[in-house]
Write a protein that holds these residues in place. Sequence first.
Motif, PDB file in Angstrom:
ATOM      1  N   CYS A  16       0.849  -1.192   0.000  1.00 58.31           N
ATOM      2  CA  CYS A  16       0.000   0.000   0.000  1.00 58.31           C
ATOM      3  C   CYS A  16       0.886   1.243   0.000  1.00 58.31           C
ATOM      4  O   CYS A  16       1.813   1.352   0.809  1.00 58.31           O
ATOM      5  CB  CYS A  16      -0.902  -0.013   1.234  1.00 58.31           C
ATOM      6  N   ILE A  18       0.189   4.067   0.996  1.00 56.05           N
ATOM      7  CA  ILE A  18      -0.093   4.929   2.141  1.00 56.05           C
ATOM      8  C   ILE A  18       0.523   4.390   3.420  1.00 56.05           C
ATOM      9  O   ILE A  18       1.264   5.093   4.116  1.00 56.05           O
ATOM     10  CB  ILE A  18      -1.619   5.107   2.318  1.00 56.05           C
ATOM     11  N   CYS A  19       0.233   3.121   3.738  1.00 61.72           N
ATOM     12  CA  CYS A  19       0.683   2.572   5.021  1.00 61.72           C
ATOM     13  C   CYS A  19       1.750   1.492   4.895  1.00 61.72           C
ATOM     14  O   CYS A  19       2.353   1.111   5.894  1.00 61.72           O
ATOM     15  CB  CYS A  19      -0.517   2.014   5.792  1.00 61.72           C
ATOM     16  N   CYS A  35      -6.897   1.332   4.286  1.00 63.05           N
ATOM     17  CA  CYS A  35      -6.746   2.737   3.898  1.00 63.05           C
ATOM     18  C   CYS A  35      -7.941   3.222   3.089  1.00 63.05           C
ATOM     19  O   CYS A  35      -8.330   4.395   3.178  1.00 63.05           O
ATOM     20  CB  CYS A  35      -5.449   2.930   3.121  1.00 63.05           C
TER      21      CYS A  35
END
Length: 231
Positions: A16, A18-19, A35
């Motif tokens: 991911c 984002i994370c 997310c």
Amino acid sequence: MNFYDAVLTLAYPQSCVICGASVEERRFGVACEVCWQGTRIFADDEEICWTCGAPGPRCGRCEEMRFTVARAVGLYRGALRESVLMLKRQPYVPRHVVSLLEAAALRAPLSSSTRVVPVPLHAKRLKSRGFNQASIVAEVVSKAMKLPLDEVSLVRVSTTEKYRAGLDRKGRHDTVAGAFTVTHPRLIEGENILLVDDVFTTGATVSACAEALVAAGAGNVYILTIARASL
């Protein structure tokens, strides 16, 4: 997770953006399910400005916009933001984003659209980029709604540099005033146009497009974007 996703995850693991966790289902694109759950997606009963789609009650900032209404899947944050950024690099819309776009497009009043038109790029910009991300989104929407996709009627006749940081709403409007024209008015006259783009920022670009479409005889111009910036 289906068998196909399980095989792809093992063979081509994806993190991911984002994370950093594993993206276990390819339909989510570049972000994981967690997310996506943390990304604000507008609900059917969301309180929004009826004209421009801004969260909350009528905003009063969109009274001079030339479109009928504007709607977006959600805010330009989290998984939606990353999906838009990915789309600018490669012409692909993840299946989860497709389903969200379809849901938004089938809500009233967008559901009364009769023709789908992408916000066009200037020919020079299109040549350098290789594709128009708005056209990719418009194709997805036209298939979902079973409506004709019109990529020829609306064209951009002038190009501008990217908006400078700090440019106010009027400044952004001035950069796109007169930038669009309709070359096939017979295809536009009397139609309810669903104008599609990736992000709604100030509304200056889609309003300039709508002005050209209305001048060519469009009945209504509805706006649909993947995301909406929160200004």
